[in-house]
Design an enzyme around this catalytic site. Structure first.
Site, PDB file in Angstrom:
ATOM      1  N   ILE A  38       0.819  -1.209   0.000  1.00 26.78           N
ATOM      2  CA  ILE A  38       0.000   0.000   0.000  1.00 26.78           C
ATOM      3  C   ILE A  38       0.851   1.256   0.000  1.00 26.78           C
ATOM      4  CG2 ILE A  38      -0.246  -0.006   2.513  1.00 26.78           C
ATOM      5  CD1 ILE A  38      -3.098   1.073   2.120  1.00 26.78           C
ATOM      6  N   ASP A  75      -3.229  -1.315  -3.068  1.00 28.19           N
ATOM      7  CA  ASP A  75      -3.985  -1.520  -1.836  1.00 28.19           C
ATOM      8  C   ASP A  75      -4.854  -2.754  -2.036  1.00 28.19           C
ATOM      9  OD1 ASP A  75      -5.744  -1.413   0.327  1.00 28.19           O
ATOM     10  OD2 ASP A  75      -6.098   0.747   0.163  1.00 28.19           O
ATOM     11  N   SER A 154      -3.132 -16.929  10.815  1.00 29.62           N
ATOM     12  CA  SER A 154      -2.470 -16.646  12.093  1.00 29.62           C
ATOM     13  C   SER A 154      -2.878 -17.742  13.070  1.00 29.62           C
ATOM     14  CB  SER A 154      -2.936 -15.283  12.625  1.00 29.62           C
ATOM     15  OG  SER A 154      -2.542 -15.072  13.973  1.00 29.62           O
ATOM     16  N   TYR A 167      -9.398  -8.584  13.931  1.00 29.74           N
ATOM     17  CA  TYR A 167      -8.246  -9.304  13.381  1.00 29.74           C
ATOM     18  C   TYR A 167      -8.486 -10.820  13.465  1.00 29.74           C
ATOM     19  CZ  TYR A 167      -3.354 -10.850  12.908  1.00 29.74           C
ATOM     20  OH  TYR A 167      -2.202 -11.472  12.504  1.00 29.74           O
ATOM     21  N   LYS A 171      -8.832 -13.539  10.428  1.00 29.27           N
ATOM     22  CA  LYS A 171      -7.892 -14.648  10.268  1.00 29.27           C
ATOM     23  C   LYS A 171      -8.600 -16.004  10.330  1.00 29.27           C
ATOM     24  CE  LYS A 171      -4.081 -12.290   9.703  1.00 29.27           C
ATOM     25  NZ  LYS A 171      -3.322 -12.358   8.425  1.00 29.27           N
TER      26      LYS A 171
END
Length: 283
Positions: A38, A75, A154, A167, A171
């Site tokens: 980005i 992006d 993750s 988040y 994930k």
């Protein structure tokens, strides 16, 4: 002979940390590389994202491995920008074979304080951005009837995320997305797997809010990072993971050595999930 000789890999979020490690590892193993980032900050984040200067440093590291590179600003919240990056890469390098969908951001907030804008930024990058990245390469892989995608999830895609629910939700979603891509891509010879990194040193894990969370008090310094890393997994003497630990797993998943591996969420966490929820210390 490299594990990826003759291949072209597309890596998102490649300006630094894990993204840079993925790009360099792919090149070191014989692949030419398409990279993007980005190159500017995102509103609401308490840390700076990779810059375009850093992206060009990554490109230089790829060239130092003797490989070609196409580097663009993009992006992952924009399908048009991702499509343009991949098209430019294919025009110059001839093909694309591998995706490492790495770009991600994070922010610490209790779930009830997350704003609509916060949610859109994090989920739009960490989940929808992965979906868009996969969409950008899929038509090329279908035409070739071969390819590999590695989606970076993750350990918070396998366990709850405490203090950053958006988040963790994203994930978890990456793993669900990975399974669908693996099923739909298999008839075309396209594999898709996910990596679930543990505690990796990066801009996402070293900004002030994170350091204070590790320490349990404000004003913490980077000194707390070693102890936080040791408390995350059961290995004696090992602290945090380096981005290269994750990148080596991505190379293997992208290679013919993993030709029979499809639809797998692979933890690369030094055994964190064996002791999740506990604080581990050296014996």
């Amino acid at each position: 002979m490299g594990m990826l000789d003759g291949k072209v890999a597309f890596v998102t979020g490649a300006a630094r940390a894990q993204g840079r490690a993925h790009a360099v590892a792919m090149a070191r193993n014989g692949a030419d590389v398409i990279i993007c980032d980005i190159g500017e900050d995102v509103d609401g984040l308490r840390y700076s994202l990779g810059t375009l200067e850093e992206l060009e440093e990554t490109a230089g590291l790829v060239r130092a491995e003797g490989r070609r590179v196409v580097s663009r600003k993009a992006d992952v919240r924009s399908q048009a920008e991702l499509d343009a990056v991949v098209a430019a890469g294919v025009e110059e390098l001839g093909r694309v074979d591998v995706l490492v969908a790495n770009a991600a951001i994070n922010q610490l907030k209790p779930f009830w304080e997350i704003t609509e804008a916060d949610w859109e930024a994090v989920v739009g990058t960490n989940l929808a951005g992965v979906w868009r990245s996969a969409k950008a390469v899929m038509p090329h892989l279908v035409r070739q009837r071969s390819g590999s995608m590695v989606l970076i999830s993750s350990v918070n895609g396998l366990e709850p995320a405490n203090g950053y629910a958006h988040y963790g939700a994203a994930k978890h979603g990456v793993i669900g997305l990975m399974g669908s891509i693996a099923l739909e891509g298999a008839p075309y010879g396209i594999r898709c797997n996910a990596i679930c990194p543990g505690f990796v040193k990066s801009g996402m894990t070293t900004f002030q809010d994170q350091l204070d969370k590790y320490a349990g008090h404000p004003g913490a310094t980077l000194d707390v990072l070693d102890d936080a890393g040791r408390g995350f997994h059961p290995f004696n003497g090992l602290t945090y993971l380096e981005p290269e630990h994750i990148a080596e797993a991505a190379v293997w998943l992208s290679s013919t050595a993993a030709i029979a591996v499809n639809g797998v969420a692979m933890p690369v966490d030094a055994g964190h999930l064996l002791v999740a929820g506990k604080v581990w210390r050296d014996a």
